[in-house]
Scaffold this active site. Structure first.
Site, PDB file in Angstrom:
ATOM      1  N   LEU A 107      47.778  26.616  41.884  1.00  0.00           N
ATOM      2  CA  LEU A 107      47.156  27.830  41.378  1.00  0.00           C
ATOM      3  C   LEU A 107      45.755  27.856  41.989  1.00  0.00           C
ATOM      4  CD1 LEU A 107      48.079  27.774  37.558  1.00  0.00           C
ATOM      5  CD2 LEU A 107      49.129  29.148  39.364  1.00  0.00           C
ATOM      6  N   ASP A 108      45.328  29.004  42.495  1.00  0.00           N
ATOM      7  CA  ASP A 108      44.032  29.004  43.156  1.00  0.00           C
ATOM      8  C   ASP A 108      42.894  28.845  42.146  1.00  0.00           C
ATOM      9  OD1 ASP A 108      42.982  31.597  42.316  1.00  0.00           O
ATOM     10  OD2 ASP A 108      44.428  32.512  43.659  1.00  0.00           O
ATOM     11  N   PHE A 109      41.692  28.676  42.656  1.00  0.00           N
ATOM     12  CA  PHE A 109      40.527  28.293  41.858  1.00  0.00           C
ATOM     13  C   PHE A 109      40.299  29.236  40.675  1.00  0.00           C
ATOM     14  CE2 PHE A 109      35.848  27.905  41.226  1.00  0.00           C
ATOM     15  CZ  PHE A 109      35.772  26.533  41.027  1.00  0.00           C
ATOM     16  N   THR A 111      42.564  31.312  39.307  1.00  0.00           N
ATOM     17  CA  THR A 111      43.793  31.634  38.579  1.00  0.00           C
ATOM     18  C   THR A 111      43.987  30.625  37.461  1.00  0.00           C
ATOM     19  OG1 THR A 111      44.809  32.612  40.532  1.00  0.00           O
ATOM     20  CG2 THR A 111      46.291  31.920  38.772  1.00  0.00           C
ATOM     21  N   ARG A 196      47.362  37.905  44.896  1.00  0.00           N
ATOM     22  CA  ARG A 196      46.098  38.580  45.221  1.00  0.00           C
ATOM     23  C   ARG A 196      46.219  39.306  46.566  1.00  0.00           C
ATOM     24  NH1 ARG A 196      42.136  36.759  41.706  1.00  0.00           N
ATOM     25  NH2 ARG A 196      42.669  34.825  40.600  1.00  0.00           N
TER      26      ARG A 196
END
Length: 281
Positions: A107-109, A111, A196
């Site tokens: 999961l990105d930073f 999220t 995104r």
């Protein structure tokens, strides 16, 4: 019995198979004192001495307990085991006594939401491989109100800025206001910052993103930063592959999706939450 080195390294809990392949290619693995750089190389842990970065891993392969964690990742944490910039890591949210656990996917930073962590490379491969169709379900808030033709493009698969076309996705509008829209998005693949980038491609940037389900797993009792172990039956259910990422069978009268099972925050509440923000989502 001989097995591929990347599988043995994953079995020792050192890394996922993909990362193990990178370590082999980088010259960080030896077998019987000889440098190995070909990921397809096989070895027998009963006979061969296998070292990763100078550390003998044979005993780790034989003795390691397999651990499976479900974490509710908050925003502002990196889904990685190290970061040269010193940002907070998801590994810091679970006890060191559990040993080295690697994230299953990412999961990105910015999220938040459910993230699996484990030392089982086979489990990681099963969950992250697109061919196994383990669904990842996200709640998405975007700027503006995308028109239906644009949403249909996302459902069919859309070409991203790097020229790669995404696989078909399930996209359902849940709510809208004059300035924002909320969607439920279901993916079976996990490209970097995929959701995104998908909404950027239709001109509506994501302002809030949360993963609420992985396959059949969702747990609303987990507050941000909290975690729990998976039950053996849950692990077995994944590895049998019988669900292929499908949610539990619904009863017509009472069963609810993760979005329906809780009261949806108001548009004002979600806007306030987005203002406090700093995957592969």
């Amino acid at each position: 019995m001989e097995e591929r080195l990347q599988k043995l390294i994953a079995a020792a809990g050192i890394s996922s198979r993909r990362h193990a392949e990178e370590m082999i290619a980088a010259g960080e693995v030896t077998v019987n004192g000889k440098l190995v750089t070909e990921p397809g190389t096989k070895a027998d842990p009963e006979r061969d001495h296998i070292k990763v970065r100078g550390r003998l891993i044979n005993s780790l392969i034989q003795e390691r307990e397999k651990i499976y964690i479900l974490l509710n990742k908050p925003r502002g944490y990196l889904t990685s085991l190290a970061d040269p910039e010193g940002r907070p890591l998801v590994a810091e949210l679970v006890p060191h006594t559990l040993g080295r656990l690697h994230p299953v996917g990412r999961l990105d930073f910015n999220t938040e939401g459910l993230l699996l962590m484990t030392n089982d490379g086979d489990f990681t491969n099963f969950i992250t491989s697109a061919r196994n169709r383990v669904a990842k379900v996200y709640e998405v808030k975007v700027k503006g109100v995308p028109p239906e033709p644009a949403i249909e493009r996302l459902r069919r698969g859309i070409k991203l800025e790097d020229g790669v076309r995404t696989a078909p996705a399930e996209v359902k509008k849940v709510e809208e206001s004059e300035t924002n829209s909320w969607f439920e998005v279901i993916l079976h693949e996990g490209r970097n910052q995929q959701i995104r980038r998908m909404f950027d491609a239709i001109g509506h940037s994501v302002t809030k993103l949360r993963r609420v389900r992985i396959g059949f797993l969702y747990d609303e009792r987990l507050a941000p930063k909290q975690w729990r172990r998976l039950m053996p039956a849950e692990v077995a259910r994944f590895m049998r592959g019988t669900q292929k990422g499908k949610p539990p069978a619904k009863k017509k009268s009472s069963a609810k999706t993760p979005l329906q099972a809780k009261k949806r925050p108001s548009s004002k509440e979600m806007s306030r939450g987005a203002g406090n923000s700093g995957r592969r989502g």
